[in-house]
Motif scaffolding. Structure first.
Motif, PDB file in Angstrom:
ATOM      1  N   GLY A  26       0.815  -1.214   0.000  1.00 14.84           N
ATOM      2  CA  GLY A  26       0.000   0.000   0.000  1.00 14.84           C
ATOM      3  C   GLY A  26       0.844   1.257   0.000  1.00 14.84           C
ATOM      4  O   GLY A  26       0.513   2.241  -0.662  1.00 14.84           O
ATOM      5  N   LEU A  29       2.562   1.577  -3.490  1.00 14.52           N
ATOM      6  CA  LEU A  29       1.634   1.992  -4.551  1.00 14.52           C
ATOM      7  C   LEU A  29       0.992   3.336  -4.221  1.00 14.52           C
ATOM      8  O   LEU A  29      -0.222   3.527  -4.358  1.00 14.52           O
ATOM      9  CB  LEU A  29       0.578   0.914  -4.784  1.00 14.52           C
ATOM     10  N   ASP A  32      -2.039   3.584  -1.285  1.00 17.30           N
ATOM     11  CA  ASP A  32      -3.350   3.057  -1.643  1.00 17.30           C
ATOM     12  C   ASP A  32      -4.091   2.701  -0.357  1.00 17.30           C
ATOM     13  O   ASP A  32      -3.681   1.830   0.395  1.00 17.30           O
ATOM     14  CB  ASP A  32      -3.196   1.814  -2.523  1.00 17.30           C
ATOM     15  N   ARG A  33      -5.181   3.403  -0.102  1.00 12.56           N
ATOM     16  CA  ARG A  33      -5.829   3.239   1.204  1.00 12.56           C
ATOM     17  C   ARG A  33      -6.535   1.906   1.354  1.00 12.56           C
ATOM     18  O   ARG A  33      -6.699   1.418   2.470  1.00 12.56           O
ATOM     19  CB  ARG A  33      -6.770   4.393   1.485  1.00 12.56           C
TER      20      ARG A  33
END
Length: 125
Positions: A26, A29, A32-33
């Protein structure tokens, strides 16, 4: 034996491993939540299964750990409301406060691992 690992503890460690993987993914990226939230859910479930439900409850509700618990859950909330960078920063602070008492135990454990222990002894000399 003090470090006996049964099937339940293996599942807890596996969930914590998935937590680390999804949290790292996460962050890699671009925060990313969805992956960060999944990592947090795996972390909470893994700690609960590894330590036991009652011990986990005592860990988060202990008077000495209120600040760390509040920071951890505030960070989780911030991730859910689309502020992942601030949420991760607050959660890291909460984890340091919550699990700071475990570092001496982890250090002793790491000294007994063959290669890692040698490296730690090399740098602590």
């Amino acid at each position: 034996m003090a470090y006996e690992i049964n099937e339940q503890k293996k599942v807890g460690l596996g969930l914590i491993g998935f937590s680390i993987f999804f949290s790292f993914l996460g962050i890699a990226l671009f925060f990313d939540r969805g992956l960060l939230a999944l990592g947090n859910i795996f972390l909470l479930a893994g700690v609960a299964i590894l330590l036991g439900w009652y011990s986990t409850w005592k860990l988060f509700t202990n008077r000495a750990n209120y600040k760390g618990s509040a920071a951890f859950f505030l960070g989780l909330f911030l991730i859910f409301v689309r502020w992942p960078i601030l949420g991760i920063i607050v959660q890291i602070y909460g984890c340091i406060i919550l699990f700071g008492g475990f570092w001496p135990t982890v250090k002793v454990f790491l000294y007994h691992i063959p290669v890692v222990g040698w490296i730690f002894r090399l740098f602590n000399s």
